[in-house]
Design an enzyme around this catalytic site. Structure first.
Site, PDB file in Angstrom:
ATOM      1  N   SER C  60       0.790  -1.238   0.000  1.00 15.65           N
ATOM      2  CA  SER C  60       0.000   0.000   0.000  1.00 15.65           C
ATOM      3  C   SER C  60       0.816   1.280   0.000  1.00 15.65           C
ATOM      4  O   SER C  60       0.270   2.360  -0.229  1.00 15.65           O
ATOM      5  CB  SER C  60      -0.953   0.016   1.195  1.00 15.65           C
ATOM      6  OG  SER C  60      -1.989  -0.908   1.005  1.00 15.65           O
ATOM      7  N   LYS C  63       0.455   3.334  -2.996  1.00 18.20           N
ATOM      8  CA  LYS C  63      -0.661   4.262  -3.200  1.00 18.20           C
ATOM      9  C   LYS C  63      -0.187   5.718  -3.184  1.00 18.20           C
ATOM     10  O   LYS C  63      -0.783   6.571  -3.837  1.00 18.20           O
ATOM     11  CB  LYS C  63      -1.724   4.036  -2.111  1.00 18.20           C
ATOM     12  CG  LYS C  63      -2.419   2.673  -2.204  1.00 18.20           C
ATOM     13  CD  LYS C  63      -3.269   2.372  -0.970  1.00 18.20           C
ATOM     14  CE  LYS C  63      -3.954   1.012  -1.077  1.00 18.20           C
ATOM     15  NZ  LYS C  63      -4.650   0.633   0.188  1.00 18.20           N
ATOM     16  N   TYR C 188      -3.248  -2.074 -10.458  1.00 14.00           N
ATOM     17  CA  TYR C 188      -3.217  -1.983  -8.992  1.00 14.00           C
ATOM     18  C   TYR C 188      -2.433  -3.149  -8.371  1.00 14.00           C
ATOM     19  O   TYR C 188      -1.594  -2.946  -7.496  1.00 14.00           O
ATOM     20  CB  TYR C 188      -4.646  -1.945  -8.455  1.00 14.00           C
ATOM     21  CG  TYR C 188      -4.705  -1.904  -6.961  1.00 14.00           C
ATOM     22  CD1 TYR C 188      -4.371  -0.744  -6.256  1.00 14.00           C
ATOM     23  CD2 TYR C 188      -5.078  -3.023  -6.227  1.00 14.00           C
ATOM     24  CE1 TYR C 188      -4.401  -0.701  -4.877  1.00 14.00           C
ATOM     25  CE2 TYR C 188      -5.113  -2.991  -4.842  1.00 14.00           C
ATOM     26  CZ  TYR C 188      -4.781  -1.829  -4.174  1.00 14.00           C
ATOM     27  OH  TYR C 188      -4.810  -1.801  -2.807  1.00 14.00           O
ATOM     28  N   TYR C 240      -4.101   3.209   7.707  1.00 11.63           N
ATOM     29  CA  TYR C 240      -5.356   2.457   7.752  1.00 11.63           C
ATOM     30  C   TYR C 240      -6.292   3.072   8.788  1.00 11.63           C
ATOM     31  O   TYR C 240      -6.347   4.278   8.934  1.00 11.63           O
ATOM     32  CB  TYR C 240      -5.084   0.967   8.047  1.00 11.63           C
ATOM     33  CG  TYR C 240      -4.177   0.345   7.014  1.00 11.63           C
ATOM     34  CD1 TYR C 240      -4.597   0.203   5.691  1.00 11.63           C
ATOM     35  CD2 TYR C 240      -2.897  -0.081   7.344  1.00 11.63           C
ATOM     36  CE1 TYR C 240      -3.769  -0.370   4.735  1.00 11.63           C
ATOM     37  CE2 TYR C 240      -2.072  -0.661   6.396  1.00 11.63           C
ATOM     38  CZ  TYR C 240      -2.506  -0.799   5.093  1.00 11.63           C
ATOM     39  OH  TYR C 240      -1.710  -1.356   4.156  1.00 11.63           O
ATOM     40  N   VAL C 258       1.286  -3.487   3.895  1.00 13.32           N
ATOM     41  CA  VAL C 258       1.313  -4.767   4.613  1.00 13.32           C
ATOM     42  C   VAL C 258       2.584  -5.573   4.329  1.00 13.32           C
ATOM     43  O   VAL C 258       2.786  -6.623   4.923  1.00 13.32           O
ATOM     44  CB  VAL C 258       0.073  -5.642   4.306  1.00 13.32           C
ATOM     45  CG1 VAL C 258      -1.184  -5.005   4.856  1.00 13.32           C
ATOM     46  CG2 VAL C 258      -0.035  -5.943   2.835  1.00 13.32           C
TER      47      VAL C 258
END
Lengths: 306, 306, 306, 306
Positions: C60, C63, C188, C240, C258
């Site tokens: 992530s 992102k 993605y 998160y 993660v």
């Protein structure tokens, strides 16, 4: 069918549940009780077995009575403007669904928010408080002059009723509950604290089964449409969050209460009152529902089949 | 009752709805159609009126057929492990309730997630694809060999089926849907694209009303428990998010589809098929439900009253 | 501060977490690793310790890179039309909030739905696929030509990506994601499978901390407003569902993955890259956050205080 | 920067909002007011313009003061056990998120449920009621002995406070709010009804910006950690449901109230008080936020950039 055998068959189910513990007066009830009263309206025959004459707290079964009384007082369409006839998909004491869907009114009359709103609709009349009227009507529709308020349970409900207060103020804030919140809640707490027997509930069920007419004196107590409406709502939302489970397994309009009571109305056949205080996770009498399922099968009462 | 008069009485209701517009093949259907087919199983009498022989897309009414077929193939308890029998309180195409309540399985077989899961349970057999089996079973239980797949509607469903894909992948991610997602969706899209008539649906309703036995040849097509289970689920969740509204107003187990079809099963009395493509906001045929309500009242079919 | 001492101080925290297990390639990573790379942009000084040169899956943290690349390609206002800058109050892979609030667009760029949508915005250009462009941009902004796709992780992501597929089809069905779903998801999954080091992430953080200018060659890589926007979103939604917890405890804009990586940008002071694969329940590196908290305190980086 | 020019530049924004209408005392406030007070703590310089000395209802800005007072009285960790530091994704007066996620405590101190809970933590001391203590503390931290309770606003809050009552009873029912509900609500309604000026709020902001020390007398009023914690929470949740929007656009810890007030604390630089009563849909001062954005840009206060 032999009711004593049926009770014996379902007795062990008691061990799968436990009595309501949120108030002391309910927590101390002996779980090992199971009673039933059947009122066959086709031939005016009554049979009973077990703890059929034990008094217990009516709790949410009172929602049926207050709903019927509100319909009688205000008319069905006025009541239909206040509450829906849909399941919520959530436990009986949340307002989740209303908040999420922006519904302005409770989804049905048997979740707590709906029941409190219905209670709030009863206005003082002839010097009788809302609860006095509900008590009088309960005695009449249950054909039981001995129904009284249990002061200990009422005081307990008052002490532990904060979630109901939250629901009532939510409805007030949304402009849905327009009467006095404290009085409305007091009426609601009191109606839950009435003491009934299996026989009282079987009589209530018999009126519903008999299209609104008391089979014991042929007097019409509620309108035909009130009886039909209420049986339908009992089928879809009468057993808390497990209503769908039992509409499939039992198929008889039924309403439960955490006091361990069940009232059923098999249209044109039976009024049924059952009592057993040990509850499943959803708040329904475990042995009571087992017994009702057995009776439904034996007497062929499932309205989706017979 | 005179069915033509009844149709005329409900005709103006058409103007209150509009045809489904999410796919071109449905959007171009003439809204000014209303048909009905009544199958009286007590005396094997059939009457019909209006557009009773017009073919239309079965859409969600197919969920009844696939549910019945899955029960026949896998047994009721296997199906009950996959889907519940509860209303969700939300529109038919969301997974809100499952997400909020952490339910592992869809709440009932008639919301899209539940129906897709049921379709996924049908495995290829004897060289027949899941849909081939469903089609064959549809022809049998509807007593209608002319049911076929409408390729244009199927292609449209494929093109516009992204929310159903989202639901299917959600179930797959949660480990609930274990078969191939693409095949399961394909089966689902195809079953929705079958073309039926009021007569086909009345036959389907008649089998359900007749405890699972085809009244036209006395052959048992589905088990008694499958018929009872399905009628109960139709009552509580058959009319999308308005099921509770109509369980009160009509009181006959009914399933609707956005093609404008309705199938009803009045236990031990009638199978009913209705068609009128203009829909209300919830996706139910407006004039169709008005006509069904009229028929229920005239023929005394409300199971909560009669 | 002595980084080796700091690593030793936080080492025992590893035992409080566990490596991500949803894909085999991550499950087999040795949890007992902790590395850090600090890039002090005020004096171009770099220090590192522990597993600072170990390659790990960016997951992530990618992102951040794709968000920056999308802003560069499309402009900030175009990106702001696609995603919000708010926390959801829910786990990173649900669409609960969107469904409940009827929001048309994902609440922020760092929940999965938002990140997939951002990835979908990158169009093929000059024969380069969206991922090829993201890879090239990653190498540039991380000053690390050795970033490559880990095929094993990518294949694992493909196999276990059903919830992301559900989110993507949901966005497609709502008309929000307008490009090809399969390509968008592929982009993605690939961007999550890039292999980086603490040093790569510290360089990324340094560009953000330095107002968008690469401190190693004084070239502007992203606009000042892109850097500011992204640091703000990292602070409010970078960790998160625990972003609020760490905005209070650490006070430095940070994004986690993660794979165990963390990138932080202390405005005008430091770019920081940290790696330790054992995660807390929310998916953040346990020892990594402990180390970051220690560093923030020692170097006085909390932007709400200093 | 010239503050009068800035006010003129933002004046037209007033027309985009409207004053709070839920209580008469707020509804009758003249919307055409805009004032600002800047306290530069680096050189003890103060500038003001417009309606900087007009008194207005503090409303939700009081949540900052009560939070700080609770931390001083009980310690930060005790407060952190009661409320989180996360955004909810929902409007400030719902409990949706708590109900859905089964959180036991409010997600942050600035939604109403969290603020009521914080107010309930203040116990009577030395014969001073909770509100008396809050009032005294407000006068001290705002360096404004003229802060008083506006009886008309307080009475209005009492009359219209049903949603807050619902929230308080919800917390009580869940065992989270353990003190008296009526007293806790009374404290909350009273703290919202205090009358302040831009200068009072600028002083409050200056204490926060100055690490907890009053710049006017160098007395420490709150701990450094209380100041840091509160600025962080202001950044992530200070502007209702739009906090994320403004953390990106403005980047200065800020709390708003529906009375039209804003308090900002730019760490180690400025305390800012702003007043303009016309609100946007989320309940934030429209012209006030426009002015704050302008000031942030001119004075380079965005903590994510400078």
């Amino acid at each position: 069918m032999n009711l004593n055998d049926a009770i014996q068959e379902c007795w062990s189910k008691i061990d799968e549940g436990q009595v309501a513990t949120y108030i002391p007066a309910l927590a101390k009830v002996d779980p090992y009780q199971l009673g039933v009263y059947l009122f066959d309206i086709t031939n005016d025959k009554k049979v009973e077995a077990g703890a059929s004459q034990v008094r217990f707290a009516i709790e949410s079964v009172s929602k049926v009575i207050t709903l019927l009384y509100a319909i009688e007082r205000l008319g069905l369409s006025a009541v239909e403007e206040q509450v829906g006839t849909r399941q919520t998909g959530f436990p009986f004491d949340t307002i989740l669904n209303m908040e999420i869907t922006k519904e302005t009114h409770p989804l049905n009359a048997f979740i707590n928010s709906g029941a409190i709103l219905i209670s709030s609709l009863i206005e003082e009349q002839d010097g009788l408080s809302p609860f006095d009227q509900i008590l009088e009507f309960s005695r009449k529709i249950c054909n039981d002059p001995d129904i009284t308020l249990n002061e200990e349970i009422y005081q307990s409900e008052l002490r532990t009723g904060d979630m109901n207060r939250s629901l009532a103020y939510y409805l007030k804030a949304k402009g849905v509950l327009t009467n006095d919140v404290t009085l409305s809640l007091d009426t609601y707490f009191k109606q839950c604290s009435m003491m009934v027997t299996c026989q009282s509930l079987a009589n209530l069920g018999a009126v519903l089964a008999n299209d609104g007419i008391a089979p014991w004196n042929n007097e019409r107590i509620i309108s035909s449409e009130a009886a039909t409406y209420t049986k339908s709502v009992m089928m879809t939302t009468g057993l808390y969050n497990e209503s769908g489970t039992y509409s499939v397994k039992i198929g008889v309009p039924t309403k439960s209460g955490v006091g361990g009571g069940l009232v059923s109305a098999a249209p044109n056949h039976y009024g049924i009152g059952i009592f057993s205080p040990a509850l499943d996770h959803a708040g329904n009498s475990v042995a009571g529902l087992a017994l009702l399922e057995l009776i439904s099968k034996k007497l062929k009462l499932d309205i989706f089949r017979y």
